[in-house]
Each structure stands twice: as structure tokens, then as C-alpha cells.
Motif scaffolding. Sequence first.
Motif, mmCIF file in Angstrom:
data_model
loop_
_atom_site.group_PDB
_atom_site.id
_atom_site.type_symbol
_atom_site.label_atom_id
_atom_site.label_comp_id
_atom_site.label_asym_id
_atom_site.label_seq_id
_atom_site.Cartn_x
_atom_site.Cartn_y
_atom_site.Cartn_z
ATOM 1 N N UNK A 148 80.189 23.123 5.595
ATOM 2 C CA UNK A 148 79.838 23.835 6.813
ATOM 3 C C UNK A 148 80.127 25.321 6.644
ATOM 4 N N UNK A 149 79.464 26.145 7.453
ATOM 5 C CA UNK A 149 79.744 27.569 7.454
ATOM 6 C C UNK A 149 80.898 27.855 8.407
ATOM 7 N N UNK A 150 81.436 29.046 8.357
ATOM 8 C CA UNK A 150 82.543 29.405 9.229
ATOM 9 C C UNK A 150 83.758 29.820 8.432
ATOM 10 N N UNK A 151 84.831 30.128 9.149
ATOM 11 C CA UNK A 151 86.053 30.585 8.487
ATOM 12 C C UNK A 151 86.813 29.451 7.808
ATOM 13 N N UNK A 152 86.550 28.211 8.221
ATOM 14 C CA UNK A 152 87.218 27.053 7.613
ATOM 15 C C UNK A 152 86.168 26.016 7.203
ATOM 16 N N UNK A 153 85.454 26.270 6.116
ATOM 17 C CA UNK A 153 84.411 25.329 5.692
ATOM 18 C C UNK A 153 84.990 23.944 5.414
ATOM 19 N N UNK A 154 84.252 22.911 5.795
ATOM 20 C CA UNK A 154 84.675 21.544 5.508
ATOM 21 C C UNK A 154 83.473 20.735 5.054
ATOM 22 N N UNK A 155 83.686 19.693 4.268
ATOM 23 C CA UNK A 155 82.564 18.898 3.767
ATOM 24 C C UNK A 155 81.792 18.257 4.915
ATOM 25 N N UNK A 156 80.483 18.240 4.777
ATOM 26 C CA UNK A 156 79.625 17.702 5.827
ATOM 27 C C UNK A 156 79.613 16.172 5.740
ATOM 28 N N UNK A 157 80.436 15.559 6.567
ATOM 29 C CA UNK A 157 80.531 14.098 6.653
ATOM 30 C C UNK A 157 80.399 13.712 8.119
ATOM 31 N N UNK A 158 79.463 12.832 8.418
ATOM 32 C CA UNK A 158 79.248 12.385 9.794
ATOM 33 C C UNK A 158 79.633 10.918 9.913
ATOM 34 N N UNK A 159 80.558 10.633 10.820
ATOM 35 C CA UNK A 159 80.994 9.261 11.066
ATOM 36 C C UNK A 159 80.357 8.764 12.368
ATOM 37 N N UNK A 160 80.112 7.469 12.442
ATOM 38 C CA UNK A 160 79.510 6.918 13.655
ATOM 39 C C UNK A 160 79.961 5.475 13.841
ATOM 40 N N UNK A 161 80.280 5.125 15.086
ATOM 41 C CA UNK A 161 80.544 3.726 15.433
ATOM 42 C C UNK A 161 81.726 3.102 14.746
ATOM 43 N N UNK A 162 82.842 3.825 14.596
ATOM 44 C CA UNK A 162 84.007 3.285 13.894
ATOM 45 C C UNK A 162 84.627 2.119 14.659
#
Length: 235
Positions: free
Chosen positions: A51-65
Amino acid sequence: MREQPEQQAPPVQRLRIRYAKRGRLRFTSHRDFSRAFERAVFRARVPMAYSSGFNPHPRISYAGAAPTGSASEAEYLEIALAEIVDPAAMHELLAEALPDGLDILEVVVSPGGSLADNLQASHWQIDLALDAQVAVDAVARFLAAEEVSVERMTKKGLRTFDCRGAVRSMSASATERGVRIDVVLVHGVPSVRPDDVLTGLAQVAGLDLASGGTLLTRAAQGVLLDDGAIGDPLA
């Protein structure tokens, strides 16, 4: 003025992943799993998009845990990548990087659209140390009720809601250790969990289910078909 952060390149590929929570690892919370998965991605050197921004993080999308304490054969997530990869090779890399009990079952190229929109219902198996005929009678009473109100403590306090409306189908069958109740739950707001259904079942039938082992297992999760079956969300 504060310097603006560097904008990250858009993903070039998205993969959807089905994984299982088994054995003792069913007590892993969603937060614990997300941390374990991010560590696995790092160890496997997956070319993640960030992701963009000051604290980039890996793009992981969770759903329905699934709720903590529940086993599952149908948990899903989606990852965004900075390079094109072979899904089969990624399956092998992630499987090696995760602990036994958090098991990668399937990796496919995302067909597009929203993963969450394809997770409309779940098939749960509830294993109980209970007489089969008692369970069959309890299921019949539950299904005959127009509404079954239960209470659950939430982040906003104690909440009362109807758990009967979310049940699309329910049946009971004898097993070696007692009985298995199969129930198809439609996802909605508020979210009705299998333990809510168990509470409602005990309530309408006057059962004491506090003693004895109870195992909740999500057998399937996906699109709710017209016949009440669960469709594959990766198809």
C-alpha cells in the motif's frame, strides 16, 4: 511541509487462497493468523504489492474469518502481487512457511470482483456428545420456531438478536461419539455464529449443552445457491 510518501505501483496479479484451521490451531484468533501469514509471506519471499502511505503494508484482504476456537476447511483471503507468479508454486511456498494446522488448500488467480461478496453463507458441522434422537427432536423444534432470540456479548455490550432467521437448513445424524448437526447459515448483520445457533437449540429444546466436548467445523463457505448448497467462491 512533511514530505509526501512514495506512491506504490499498482498490483499486477491477485491470488485467492483457501486455507484450513485444524487441530489446536483452531484456537488461533484472526489477528494471530494474520500475523502468522504475514511472516510466512516474508519467509517465502512472495513478491507482494504494498500500500502507499507513510506506513506501507502488504496488500492482503481477509474475508469471512471463522470465530476463534472453530475449526475450518474453508477460510479465504486474497493477496496482491508486484510480479506474475505461478499459483501452484506459490501454494508450495506458503504451505512450507506456515505451521501445521494452518494449511494452504488451494491457490488460484483471482477472477476479479469482491471476494467478500462471494462469501454469502457457510456450512457448519457441530459435533456433540448427545443422543441422536434427542438432537433430531431439538432440531425439529428449532426449525418449527418463527424466531429464536439469543444474547451475545459484543464490543458494544450485550446484544439480543434472532438466530433462527439466518438458518437456511439444519439436520442431525448419529456419529460414533454422539451426533453431528449440519447447518447452513446465511451471512448477514448481525452475524449469526454456529455457537449462537447452539445456544438457541438448547433454549428451545431445554437442553444442557455445557458439559461434554463440542467441536465446531466450517466445512464450506461461498455463494448461496438456489437449492441451498454452497458454491465455490474460487470458481
